[in-house]
Design a protein around this motif. Structure first.
Motif, short mmCIF file in Angstrom:
data_model
loop_
_atom_site.label_atom_id
_atom_site.label_comp_id
_atom_site.label_asym_id
_atom_site.label_seq_id
_atom_site.Cartn_x
_atom_site.Cartn_y
_atom_site.Cartn_z
N SER A 59 -23.33 -62.88 22.56
CA SER A 59 -23.31 -61.52 23.09
C SER A 59 -21.94 -61.21 23.67
O SER A 59 -21.06 -62.07 23.78
CB SER A 59 -24.39 -61.41 24.18
N SER A 60 -21.76 -59.95 24.07
CA SER A 60 -20.52 -59.52 24.72
C SER A 60 -20.77 -58.24 25.49
O SER A 60 -21.51 -57.36 25.04
CB SER A 60 -19.41 -59.30 23.70
N GLU A 61 -20.13 -58.12 26.65
CA GLU A 61 -20.21 -56.88 27.41
C GLU A 61 -19.46 -55.73 26.73
O GLU A 61 -19.66 -54.57 27.08
CB GLU A 61 -19.66 -57.08 28.82
N GLY A 62 -18.62 -56.06 25.77
CA GLY A 62 -17.90 -55.02 25.06
C GLY A 62 -18.64 -54.45 23.88
O GLY A 62 -18.13 -53.53 23.22
N CYS A 66 -25.36 -54.94 22.30
CA CYS A 66 -25.77 -56.20 22.94
C CYS A 66 -26.71 -56.04 24.14
O CYS A 66 -27.56 -56.93 24.35
CB CYS A 66 -24.52 -56.99 23.38
N PRO A 67 -26.62 -54.99 24.97
CA PRO A 67 -27.53 -54.91 26.11
C PRO A 67 -29.01 -55.03 25.76
O PRO A 67 -29.75 -55.72 26.48
CB PRO A 67 -27.18 -53.56 26.74
N SER A 206 -22.76 -56.50 36.00
CA SER A 206 -21.39 -56.02 35.79
C SER A 206 -21.38 -54.50 35.69
O SER A 206 -22.25 -53.89 35.05
CB SER A 206 -20.80 -56.59 34.50
N GLN A 207 -20.41 -53.90 36.35
CA GLN A 207 -20.14 -52.48 36.19
C GLN A 207 -19.03 -52.34 35.15
O GLN A 207 -17.87 -52.66 35.43
CB GLN A 207 -19.70 -51.87 37.53
N VAL A 208 -19.38 -51.91 33.97
CA VAL A 208 -18.41 -51.86 32.86
C VAL A 208 -17.63 -50.54 32.95
O VAL A 208 -18.21 -49.46 33.03
CB VAL A 208 -19.13 -51.98 31.51
N ARG A 209 -16.31 -50.64 32.91
CA ARG A 209 -15.47 -49.47 33.13
C ARG A 209 -14.64 -49.07 31.91
O ARG A 209 -13.85 -48.13 31.98
CB ARG A 209 -14.53 -49.74 34.31
N ALA A 210 -14.84 -49.77 30.80
CA ALA A 210 -14.09 -49.42 29.59
C ALA A 210 -14.85 -49.96 28.39
O ALA A 210 -15.84 -50.68 28.53
CB ALA A 210 -12.67 -50.01 29.64
N THR A 217 -24.15 -50.15 33.76
CA THR A 217 -24.37 -51.31 34.60
C THR A 217 -25.18 -52.30 33.78
O THR A 217 -26.32 -52.00 33.38
CB THR A 217 -25.14 -50.94 35.88
N LEU A 218 -24.61 -53.46 33.51
CA LEU A 218 -25.25 -54.45 32.65
C LEU A 218 -25.83 -55.58 33.49
O LEU A 218 -25.20 -56.04 34.46
CB LEU A 218 -24.24 -55.01 31.65
N HIS A 219 -27.00 -56.03 33.11
CA HIS A 219 -27.69 -57.13 33.79
C HIS A 219 -27.85 -58.29 32.83
O HIS A 219 -28.26 -58.10 31.68
CB HIS A 219 -29.05 -56.66 34.30
#
Length: 282
Positions: A59-62, A66-67, A206-210, A217-219
């Motif tokens: 996975s990736s926050e980018g 993925c969420p 995480s608070q994703v800003r880009a 907001t990802l958990h």
């Protein structure tokens, strides 16, 4: 070559899986066996007599697709091993140049994803991608497909045994442990076998800003923070002893926010022979 999935995700109902599990003989045996438990006064786990399914989510926050996969994996945050499922989330780094740097990403997870793909004779890695017991399952978002794969795995006798123990380090903050993992194989194979330990963390936000998830907001649950191995099995045995100290930023978190997964893998095929899951004890 890197391919990013369109992320079409149908969802996975935990209740549906539980109903299936109640009917499946193999999974019923898994529930009865006590796959991995912290014994009274001790913090240890032993793998059961049957095989369990190590589930690796890449996975990736980018990645905007993925969420939903992260949420799907989180249903096994606790008690998954009793259902034959041992989940891990491994964050890759190949999205980091596309607008958002995932603080949980590690290049070694990208390398592992590529290795499992290469061993299977494929060429493309993507997110979210799921491997079950070392084999890709593209249809993981189908409840029936995933349940069928787990049922097949837990119906097999284990060809390896794994025992893992954690001892909180005296005088140290939460998140500092002495780890002792023991691995024994009785597999009828001449292939090289490797032992691994993954240290995971729950309840991450995480608070994703880009990037693709900007503003979200990802958990996350079961995120791998440390990776130990490969350690080759010699004459069917291996041991991993390690001082586990989590990042200082996480040192004040409750002990049960963390845990370890220890597993044995066939290096030639990528098959995960057995795994044990242990949440850190107070």
């Amino acid at each position: 070559m890197v391919f990013f999935s369109n992320g079409r995700w149908s969802g996975f109902a935990l209740g549906r899986f539980a109903r299936w599990c109640a009917l499946a003989v193999a999974c019923g045996a898994a529930l009865a066996s006590g796959v991995a438990n912290a014994a009274a006064g001790q913090c240890l786990a032993h793998s059961p007599a049957h095989r369990v399914a190590l589930v690796e989510l890449y996975s990736s926050e980018g990645c905007s697709s993925c969420p939903p996969a992260d949420n799907w994996l989180s249903q096994w945050k606790q008690g998954g091993a009793a259902q034959g499922v041992v989940p891990l989330a491994l964050h890759v780094d190949y999205w980091n140049s596309l607008g958002w740097t995932d603080r949980f990403s590690q290049h070694r997870f990208t390398e592992r994803q590529q290795t499992l793909t290469d061993v299977a004779g494929a060429h493309t890695i993507y997110t979210p991608e799921v491997f079950v017991a070392g084999r890709e399952l593209r249809s993981w978002s189908s409840a029936d497909s995933f349940a069928d794969r787990v049922r097949q795995i837990v119906a097999q006798p284990a060809s390896a045994d794994v025992a893992v123990e954690l001892k909180p380090r005296a005088g140290s903050p939460s998140g500092a442990f002495d780890l002792d993992a023991q691995f024994t194989s009785h597999a009828a194979t001449a292939d090289p076998l490797n032992a691994y330990v993954a240290v995971y963390e729950n309840a991450l936000t995480s608070q994703v800003r880009a990037g693709e998830n900007s503003g979200a907001t990802l958990h996350h649950e079961r995120v791998v923070r440390q990776w130990i191995g490969p350690v080759p099995l010699a004459a069917g045995h291996a041991q991993i002893r390690h001082d586990v100290t989590l990042d200082a930023v996480d040192a004040g978190a409750p002990a049960d926010r963390f845990g370890v997964v220890a597993f044995v893998e066939n290096a030639a095929t990528g098959d995960v022979l057995q795994a044990a899951d242990l949440a850190a004890c107070h």
